[in-house]
Design a protein around this motif. Structure first.
Motif, short mmCIF file in Angstrom:
data_model
loop_
_atom_site.label_atom_id
_atom_site.label_comp_id
_atom_site.label_asym_id
_atom_site.label_seq_id
_atom_site.Cartn_x
_atom_site.Cartn_y
_atom_site.Cartn_z
N VAL A 1 0.85 -1.19 0.00
CA VAL A 1 0.00 0.00 0.00
C VAL A 1 0.89 1.25 0.00
O VAL A 1 1.45 1.63 1.02
N ILE A 2 1.03 1.84 -1.17
CA ILE A 2 1.87 3.03 -1.30
C ILE A 2 1.03 4.27 -0.98
O ILE A 2 1.43 5.13 -0.21
N SER A 3 -0.15 4.33 -1.57
CA SER A 3 -1.09 5.40 -1.26
C SER A 3 -2.50 4.81 -1.30
O SER A 3 -2.79 3.97 -2.15
N GLY A 4 -3.35 5.24 -0.38
CA GLY A 4 -4.68 4.66 -0.28
C GLY A 4 -4.76 3.74 0.92
O GLY A 4 -3.90 3.80 1.80
N GLY B 1 -1.53 3.71 3.30
CA GLY B 1 -0.20 3.87 2.73
C GLY B 1 0.47 5.14 3.23
O GLY B 1 -0.20 6.08 3.67
N PRO B 2 1.81 5.20 3.17
CA PRO B 2 2.55 6.33 3.72
C PRO B 2 2.51 7.61 2.87
O PRO B 2 2.79 8.69 3.39
N VAL B 3 2.20 7.51 1.59
CA VAL B 3 2.18 8.70 0.74
C VAL B 3 0.78 9.33 0.83
O VAL B 3 -0.21 8.70 0.46
N TYR C 1 -2.56 3.97 -4.90
CA TYR C 1 -1.45 3.40 -5.66
C TYR C 1 -1.07 2.12 -4.94
O TYR C 1 -0.47 2.15 -3.87
N LEU C 2 -1.48 0.99 -5.52
CA LEU C 2 -1.30 -0.31 -4.86
C LEU C 2 -0.49 -1.24 -5.74
O LEU C 2 -0.68 -1.26 -6.97
N VAL D 1 -4.10 1.70 -9.80
CA VAL D 1 -3.98 3.14 -9.56
C VAL D 1 -5.33 3.80 -9.83
O VAL D 1 -5.99 3.48 -10.83
N ALA D 2 -5.73 4.69 -8.93
CA ALA D 2 -6.99 5.42 -9.13
C ALA D 2 -6.85 6.83 -8.58
O ALA D 2 -6.03 7.07 -7.68
#
Ligand code: FE2
Length: 292
Positions: A157-160, A167-169, A178-179, A245-246
């Protein structure tokens, strides 16, 4: 009742040469505008051959966008005109908000064996934030949570958010997800994506089914998804890895010149003339947030 996001279109990534002669595959770019709004471009620069990438991406400007570099193998050494320097290593993410302007270089380097590669996504900034102060969100691999979302489903989990893990971003304009999803053979993954957001998958390894009417789709393809409330993907008989990505569309006009993306030609001309005259950089040292 939420709707399944069916497949709108499948695009094959295409060989392209960028920077000082880097051979890469472009999943989408200028030609697709504005279909992937708020996303502008996705490049896949995985390679086994240093000759294909060692020239790198020497000094160039960005304004009006965010660039997201996710390294899978090897590393990218980066340096910018404000004195920031760093390494994006394997599994690391650099989410750079160029905002009013950054001039930087990005030089790919292999690890042992010559393998190097990653992905760079360009995310558009809304008109009201195109000239915001530049910033970086840099995340080392160890800080990216990997969630066992269900049996045979592992999600970076990068974002979301997945299964309650964020996620950290964060704090981004288009509320992106962004997975990095890895499925064991035959495993399936279901994930909510807000209605109205644009969503796509980029297939990194193996094959998966994103819509039963479509059949299974192979790596190297971009799957553009119709609107709906959730995504469902099933791996074939081998492991399958993809990025999901969404983000929230901006619905604003796009004026694009190389690495600068604004809303109209007047703003583009201003950016280009400022770059030529040395007045492009508006902010001091960009703020780097190292997630620790
Ligand atoms: Fe760049």
């Amino acid at each position: 009742m939420t709707r399944l996001r069916t497949v709108e279109q499948v695009l094959a990534s295409r060989p392209t040469i960028e920077g000082a002669g880097v051979h890469l595959r472009r999943a989408f770019g200028h030609q697709q505008v504005p279909r992937l709004d708020p996303f502008l471009l996705l490049d896949d620069f995985r390679s086994d051959n240093p000759l294909e990438y060692e020239a790198g991406f020497p000094w160039h400007p960005h304004r009006g966008i965010e660039t997201v570099t996710y390294m899978l193998d090897g590393r990218v050494d980066h340096e910018d005109s404000m004195g920031n320097r760093g390494i994006v290593g394997p599994g690391d993410v650099q989410w750079m908000t160029a905002g009013s302007g950054i001039v930087h270089q990005e030089m790919p380097k292999p690890l042992a064996g010559g393998r190097m590669g990653g992905l760079q996504l360009w995310v558009n900034l809304p008109a009201a934030h195109k000239m915001m102060e530049p910033r970086y969100q840099e995340v080392k691999e160890a800080r990216i949570p990997r969630v066992e979302a269900s049996k045979g489903v592992n999600v970076g989990v990068i974002s979301g958010e997945v299964a309650g893990v964020k996620g950290p971003v964060r704090d981004l304009m288009v509320e992106p997800q962004y997975l990095d999803v890895r499925l064991s053979p035959g495993a399936s993954f279901q994930h909510a994506v807000p209605e109205g957001h644009r969503a796509f998958a980029y297939l990194l390894e193996g094959r998966g089914t994103y819509d039963e009417r479509q059949g299974s789709i192979d790596e190297g393809h971009l799957v553009l998804l119709n609107d709906g409330g959730f995504v469902k993907v099933q791996a074939d008989s081998k492991p399958h890895r993809f990025l999901l990505v969404a983000g929230k569309p901006l619905g604003e006009p796009i004026a694009w010149w190389g690495p600068i993306v604004m809303n109209n030609n007047r703003e583009l001309e201003t950016a280009i003339s400022e770059y030529r005259s040395g007045t492009f950089i508006k902010a001091g040292k960009a703020k780097a947030t190292e997630k620790a």
